[in-house]
Design a protein around this motif. Structure first.
Motif, PDB file in Angstrom:
ATOM      1  N   VAL A   3      88.151  25.857  73.084  1.00 15.29           N
ATOM      2  CA  VAL A   3      88.665  25.980  71.724  1.00 15.29           C
ATOM      3  C   VAL A   3      89.360  24.667  71.376  1.00 15.29           C
ATOM      4  O   VAL A   3      90.286  24.243  72.077  1.00 15.29           O
ATOM      5  CB  VAL A   3      89.660  27.147  71.591  1.00 15.29           C
ATOM      6  CG1 VAL A   3      90.238  27.193  70.180  1.00 15.29           C
ATOM      7  CG2 VAL A   3      88.990  28.475  71.932  1.00 15.29           C
ATOM      8  N   TYR A   4      88.904  24.026  70.321  1.00 15.78           N
ATOM      9  CA  TYR A   4      89.453  22.739  69.903  1.00 15.78           C
ATOM     10  C   TYR A   4      90.102  22.872  68.535  1.00 15.78           C
ATOM     11  O   TYR A   4      89.493  23.384  67.595  1.00 15.78           O
ATOM     12  CB  TYR A   4      88.355  21.676  69.847  1.00 15.78           C
ATOM     13  CG  TYR A   4      87.657  21.464  71.168  1.00 15.78           C
ATOM     14  CD1 TYR A   4      88.288  20.780  72.199  1.00 15.78           C
ATOM     15  CD2 TYR A   4      86.386  21.984  71.391  1.00 15.78           C
ATOM     16  CE1 TYR A   4      87.664  20.592  73.419  1.00 15.78           C
ATOM     17  CE2 TYR A   4      85.756  21.793  72.615  1.00 15.78           C
ATOM     18  CZ  TYR A   4      86.393  21.099  73.629  1.00 15.78           C
ATOM     19  OH  TYR A   4      85.777  20.927  74.829  1.00 15.78           O
ATOM     20  N   GLY A   5      91.335  22.410  68.443  1.00  9.01           N
ATOM     21  CA  GLY A   5      92.052  22.407  67.181  1.00  9.01           C
ATOM     22  C   GLY A   5      92.256  20.999  66.670  1.00  9.01           C
ATOM     23  O   GLY A   5      91.723  20.027  67.225  1.00  9.01           O
ATOM     24  N   VAL A   6      93.054  20.885  65.625  1.00 11.35           N
ATOM     25  CA  VAL A   6      93.294  19.583  65.012  1.00 11.35           C
ATOM     26  C   VAL A   6      93.998  18.638  65.982  1.00 11.35           C
ATOM     27  O   VAL A   6      93.881  17.410  65.866  1.00 11.35           O
ATOM     28  CB  VAL A   6      94.104  19.748  63.707  1.00 11.35           C
ATOM     29  CG1 VAL A   6      95.530  20.199  63.985  1.00 11.35           C
ATOM     30  CG2 VAL A   6      94.067  18.486  62.862  1.00 11.35           C
ATOM     31  N   GLU A   7      94.699  19.188  66.962  1.00 14.53           N
ATOM     32  CA  GLU A   7      95.360  18.336  67.962  1.00 14.53           C
ATOM     33  C   GLU A   7      94.328  17.529  68.744  1.00 14.53           C
ATOM     34  O   GLU A   7      94.522  16.331  69.014  1.00 14.53           O
ATOM     35  CB  GLU A   7      96.184  19.174  68.944  1.00 14.53           C
ATOM     36  CG  GLU A   7      97.066  20.234  68.310  1.00 14.53           C
ATOM     37  CD  GLU A   7      96.430  21.613  68.349  1.00 14.53           C
ATOM     38  OE1 GLU A   7      95.255  21.746  67.932  1.00 14.53           O
ATOM     39  OE2 GLU A   7      97.103  22.564  68.794  1.00 14.53           O
ATOM     40  N   GLU A   8      93.225  18.177  69.134  1.00 16.56           N
ATOM     41  CA  GLU A   8      92.185  17.488  69.904  1.00 16.56           C
ATOM     42  C   GLU A   8      91.425  16.465  69.065  1.00 16.56           C
ATOM     43  O   GLU A   8      90.733  15.603  69.607  1.00 16.56           O
ATOM     44  CB  GLU A   8      91.202  18.507  70.494  1.00 16.56           C
ATOM     45  CG  GLU A   8      91.752  19.306  71.675  1.00 16.56           C
ATOM     46  CD  GLU A   8      92.765  20.360  71.268  1.00 16.56           C
ATOM     47  OE1 GLU A   8      93.638  20.687  72.085  1.00 16.56           O
ATOM     48  OE2 GLU A   8      92.670  20.874  70.118  1.00 16.56           O
ATOM     49  N   THR A  22      95.281  24.959  64.574  1.00 14.15           N
ATOM     50  CA  THR A  22      95.651  24.648  65.953  1.00 14.15           C
ATOM     51  C   THR A  22      94.900  25.542  66.914  1.00 14.15           C
ATOM     52  O   THR A  22      94.448  26.636  66.569  1.00 14.15           O
ATOM     53  CB  THR A  22      97.160  24.839  66.175  1.00 14.15           C
ATOM     54  OG1 THR A  22      97.485  26.233  66.007  1.00 14.15           O
ATOM     55  CG2 THR A  22      97.971  24.006  65.200  1.00 14.15           C
ATOM     56  N   ALA A  23      94.789  25.093  68.153  1.00 15.43           N
ATOM     57  CA  ALA A  23      94.124  25.900  69.177  1.00 15.43           C
ATOM     58  C   ALA A  23      94.907  27.185  69.436  1.00 15.43           C
ATOM     59  O   ALA A  23      94.312  28.241  69.692  1.00 15.43           O
ATOM     60  CB  ALA A  23      93.977  25.088  70.457  1.00 15.43           C
ATOM     61  N   ASP A  24      96.228  27.120  69.368  1.00 13.85           N
ATOM     62  CA  ASP A  24      97.048  28.308  69.569  1.00 13.85           C
ATOM     63  C   ASP A  24      96.767  29.343  68.487  1.00 13.85           C
ATOM     64  O   ASP A  24      96.617  30.542  68.765  1.00 13.85           O
ATOM     65  CB  ASP A  24      98.524  27.932  69.578  1.00 13.85           C
ATOM     66  CG  ASP A  24      99.435  29.142  69.736  1.00 13.85           C
ATOM     67  OD1 ASP A  24      99.450  29.722  70.840  1.00 13.85           O
ATOM     68  OD2 ASP A  24     100.118  29.510  68.765  1.00 13.85           O
ATOM     69  N   TYR A  25      96.704  28.900  67.259  1.00  9.88           N
ATOM     70  CA  TYR A  25      96.381  29.783  66.145  1.00  9.88           C
ATOM     71  C   TYR A  25      94.993  30.387  66.332  1.00  9.88           C
ATOM     72  O   TYR A  25      94.791  31.596  66.125  1.00  9.88           O
ATOM     73  CB  TYR A  25      96.458  29.000  64.834  1.00  9.88           C
ATOM     74  CG  TYR A  25      95.752  29.639  63.670  1.00  9.88           C
ATOM     75  CD1 TYR A  25      96.250  30.788  63.068  1.00  9.88           C
ATOM     76  CD2 TYR A  25      94.580  29.076  63.159  1.00  9.88           C
ATOM     77  CE1 TYR A  25      95.600  31.373  61.986  1.00  9.88           C
ATOM     78  CE2 TYR A  25      93.926  29.647  62.076  1.00  9.88           C
ATOM     79  CZ  TYR A  25      94.432  30.799  61.501  1.00  9.88           C
ATOM     80  OH  TYR A  25      93.784  31.377  60.434  1.00  9.88           O
TER      81      TYR A  25
END
Length: 214
Positions: free
Chosen positions: A135-140, A115-118
Motif C-alpha cells: 500500500v503506497y500513500g503520498v508519503e512514498e 496516506t498509507a495509514d488512512y
C-alpha cells in the motif's frame, strides 16, 4: 471481452477513494469538510474562500495539500492527520469484491494520494484486509500527488513493477494519463465515462469489471 486485454498483467494497481468503494458511500465528503476546515484555520479565511481554494488547488495541483504546500509552505504533517479523522463506519464490507480481487493473478497494490495509514483503515472497513501486497500513500511519492509524473515514478520504482505488465484502476481520469504514457493498461472507475485517448476501459462498477476478467 476485456479479459483478453489483461492477459499480460502481472501487477494490479488500485487507487483508493471512489475506486475501492463507490462515491455514494460518502466517505470523501467528510474529508472535504475537514480540508476546508484546515484551510480556514491555516490561511485565516472564511469558509466560502477556503472551500474555493480547496477546490481550485485540487484542480490546479492535483491535491489541495500540494496547493497549500506550493503556495503557502504549509506543513503536510498536521494536514494529513487532521483531514483523515473521519467516520469509516459509512463503508460497507464487500465480500464479492474481496473474492474477485483475491482471484487476480500476480501482485495487487494500492496507490493513493492519501496516506498509507488512512488506506489501511479503508481497506479494513471494506473487508479487503490481507489482499494487497503493498500500500503506497503520498508519503512514498515524496508528498507529490498524482497526476504528477514524478509521483508515479517514485511509487512504481519503490514497488519495482514493470509498467508494461501492469494495469491501473482509478476514478480521476487525469490520473491515468501518465500511467498510460508509461505503458500501463488503464481503467477509469466512475459513474460516468470521460472518453480520452489515455483511457482504455471505463466501468461504473469495479467488482463487475473484475468479474469479467476472471
Amino acid at each position: 471481452m476485456p479479459a483478453a486485454h489483461f492477459q499480460h498483467v502481472e501487477t494490479w494497481v488500485f487507487d483508493l477513494d471512489h475506486t475501492l468503494y463507490p462515491p455514494d458511500m460518502a466517505l470523501f465528503s467528510q474529508i472535504n469538510v475537514k480540508m476546508t476546515d484546515f484551510v480556514m484555520t491555516a490561511l485565516g479565511v472564511d469558509r466560502k474562500e477556503a472551500d474555493r481554494l480547496r477546490h481550485d488547488y485540487w484542480h490546479a495541483h492535483g491535491t489541495t495539500l500540494a496547493g497549500l504546500m506550493d503556495n503557502h509552505g504549509v506543513d503536510p504533517g498536521p494536514y494529513l492527520h487532521d483531514v483523515h479523522q473521519i467516520d469509516f463506519s459509512v463503508l460497507d464490507r464487500d465480500e464479492i469484491l474481496a473474492a474477485r480481487i483475491a482471484a487476480l493473478p500476480g501482485r495487487r497494490i494500492i496507490y493513493t494520494n492519501g496516506t498509507a495509514d488512512y488506506a489501511g483503515k479503508v481497506i479494513e472497513a471494506r473487508g479487503l484486509t490481507g489482499l494487497f501486497d503493498a500500500v503506497y500513500g503520498v508519503e512514498e511519492a515524496g508528498l507529490r500527488p498524482k497526476p504528477e509524473r514524478i509521483a508515479f515514478e517514485r511509487v512504481f520504482a519503490t514497488d519495482g513493477l514493470d509498467p508494461k505488465t501492469a494495469a491501473m484502476f482509478e476514478d480521476d481520469p487525469r490520473n491515468l494519463a501518465v500511467p498510460h504514457e508509461m505503458g500501463l493498461k488503464t481503467v477509469h472507475v466512475a459513474p460516468k465515462p470521460e472518453p480520452a485517448d489515455h483511457i482504455h476501459f471505463h466501468t461504473d462498477d469495479l467488482s463487475t469489471f473484475l468479474g469479467r476478467l476472471l
